[in-house]
Design a protein around this motif. Sequence first.
Motif, PDB file in Angstrom:
ATOM      1  N   LYS A  40      77.567  37.815  20.890  1.00  0.00           N
ATOM      2  CA  LYS A  40      78.792  38.524  20.513  1.00  0.00           C
ATOM      3  C   LYS A  40      79.346  39.314  21.690  1.00  0.00           C
ATOM      4  N   ASP A  41      78.461  39.898  22.477  1.00  0.00           N
ATOM      5  CA  ASP A  41      78.893  40.647  23.660  1.00  0.00           C
ATOM      6  C   ASP A  41      79.552  39.722  24.676  1.00  0.00           C
ATOM      7  N   LEU A  42      78.966  38.540  24.848  1.00  0.00           N
ATOM      8  CA  LEU A  42      79.465  37.608  25.853  1.00  0.00           C
ATOM      9  C   LEU A  42      80.820  37.027  25.471  1.00  0.00           C
ATOM     10  N   VAL A  43      81.015  36.805  24.178  1.00  0.00           N
ATOM     11  CA  VAL A  43      82.263  36.199  23.707  1.00  0.00           C
ATOM     12  C   VAL A  43      83.472  37.053  24.075  1.00  0.00           C
ATOM     13  N   GLN A  44      83.299  38.360  24.115  1.00  0.00           N
ATOM     14  CA  GLN A  44      84.433  39.241  24.400  1.00  0.00           C
ATOM     15  C   GLN A  44      85.007  39.022  25.803  1.00  0.00           C
ATOM     16  N   PHE A  45      84.226  38.396  26.688  1.00  0.00           N
ATOM     17  CA  PHE A  45      84.704  38.170  28.049  1.00  0.00           C
ATOM     18  C   PHE A  45      85.572  36.918  28.163  1.00  0.00           C
ATOM     19  N   THR A  46      85.600  36.100  27.124  1.00  0.00           N
ATOM     20  CA  THR A  46      86.387  34.876  27.179  1.00  0.00           C
ATOM     21  C   THR A  46      87.858  35.199  26.938  1.00  0.00           C
ATOM     22  N   GLY A  47      88.720  34.496  27.641  1.00  0.00           N
ATOM     23  CA  GLY A  47      90.158  34.723  27.481  1.00  0.00           C
ATOM     24  C   GLY A  47      90.796  35.269  28.738  1.00  0.00           C
ATOM     25  N   PRO A  48      90.428  36.498  29.170  1.00  0.00           N
ATOM     26  CA  PRO A  48      90.999  37.040  30.413  1.00  0.00           C
ATOM     27  C   PRO A  48      90.527  36.242  31.626  1.00  0.00           C
ATOM     28  N   THR A  49      91.161  36.470  32.761  1.00  0.00           N
ATOM     29  CA  THR A  49      90.686  35.847  33.992  1.00  0.00           C
ATOM     30  C   THR A  49      89.339  36.459  34.358  1.00  0.00           C
ATOM     31  N   LEU A  50      88.590  35.771  35.202  1.00  0.00           N
ATOM     32  CA  LEU A  50      87.274  36.268  35.601  1.00  0.00           C
ATOM     33  C   LEU A  50      87.370  37.622  36.294  1.00  0.00           C
ATOM     34  N   ILE A  51      88.334  37.763  37.173  1.00  0.00           N
ATOM     35  CA  ILE A  51      88.444  39.021  37.911  1.00  0.00           C
ATOM     36  C   ILE A  51      88.781  40.168  36.967  1.00  0.00           C
ATOM     37  N   GLN A  52      89.543  39.901  35.927  1.00  0.00           N
ATOM     38  CA  GLN A  52      89.843  40.936  34.941  1.00  0.00           C
ATOM     39  C   GLN A  52      88.583  41.339  34.180  1.00  0.00           C
ATOM     40  N   SER A  53      87.809  40.342  33.763  1.00  0.00           N
ATOM     41  CA  SER A  53      86.593  40.623  32.997  1.00  0.00           C
ATOM     42  C   SER A  53      85.581  41.406  33.814  1.00  0.00           C
ATOM     43  N   PHE A  54      85.343  40.964  35.045  1.00  0.00           N
ATOM     44  CA  PHE A  54      84.322  41.611  35.861  1.00  0.00           C
ATOM     45  C   PHE A  54      84.789  42.953  36.428  1.00  0.00           C
ATOM     46  N   SER A  55      86.075  43.095  36.661  1.00  0.00           N
ATOM     47  CA  SER A  55      86.593  44.380  37.147  1.00  0.00           C
ATOM     48  C   SER A  55      86.404  45.473  36.109  1.00  0.00           C
ATOM     49  N   ALA A  56      86.474  45.092  34.843  1.00  0.00           N
ATOM     50  CA  ALA A  56      86.275  46.069  33.772  1.00  0.00           C
ATOM     51  C   ALA A  56      84.826  46.548  33.723  1.00  0.00           C
ATOM     52  N   LEU A  57      83.916  45.723  34.228  1.00  0.00           N
ATOM     53  CA  LEU A  57      82.494  46.068  34.210  1.00  0.00           C
ATOM     54  C   LEU A  57      82.038  46.757  35.488  1.00  0.00           C
TER      55      LEU A  57
END
Length: 210
Positions: A40-57
């Motif tokens: 469930k945690d991983l699914v939330q990263f799908t959709g945005p671009t990779l840089i958007q997902s990882f920048s948030a982390l």
Amino acid sequence: MYDTYLFDVDGTLLDTNELILNSFEYVLKKYFPARTYDRKDLVQFTGPTLIQSFSALNPEHAEQMVIDYRKYNLEHHDEMVKIFPNVELTLEQLKQDGKQLSVVSSKKNDVVMRGLKLFNIDQYFDIVIGADDVEKHKPEPEPLLKALQFYNEPNYAIMIGDNSHDIDGAKNAGIDSVGVAWSLRGRDFIAALQPTYVIDDMKELLNLRK
């Protein structure tokens, strides 16, 4: 009814779900070894671009995280990617009917093409718009509008996708949308986004031709 069809790739045409989740899991374990991420945690990263997902982390290491993700993803791509049922049948029939088909994805172009070529469905698309072609990604309308600009006068266009970025991108571009019920996040999730249609099988697109 529609003459131009814009398709997302991941989770729509191709089942890359396990590959994507495994790739995220690999990177997150590397950078956050003390944390535990469930599906469930991983699914939330799908959709945005990779840089958007990882920048948030982790803004400081986001670019390297993208590199690590892509390396793992490419190494396991061909063995893990599958095509969803009735995708090729539907694309072939739409093409035979004279419809205009394009891909609009937030992935890098070479990876998009690798997936399409893996199942020999690249032949059905007039143009592929990927991350390399635009400055602003879905849900911004730029990639959809760029695909539509390829055609002289697309009268009735529709976007087919599995995530909020696809449905909202269609709304922002002023066109109709189809949400696919086989979305990784489930039918209820995609229906709640209020696409123009929700389908349970790709061949249901053929009902929208006239």
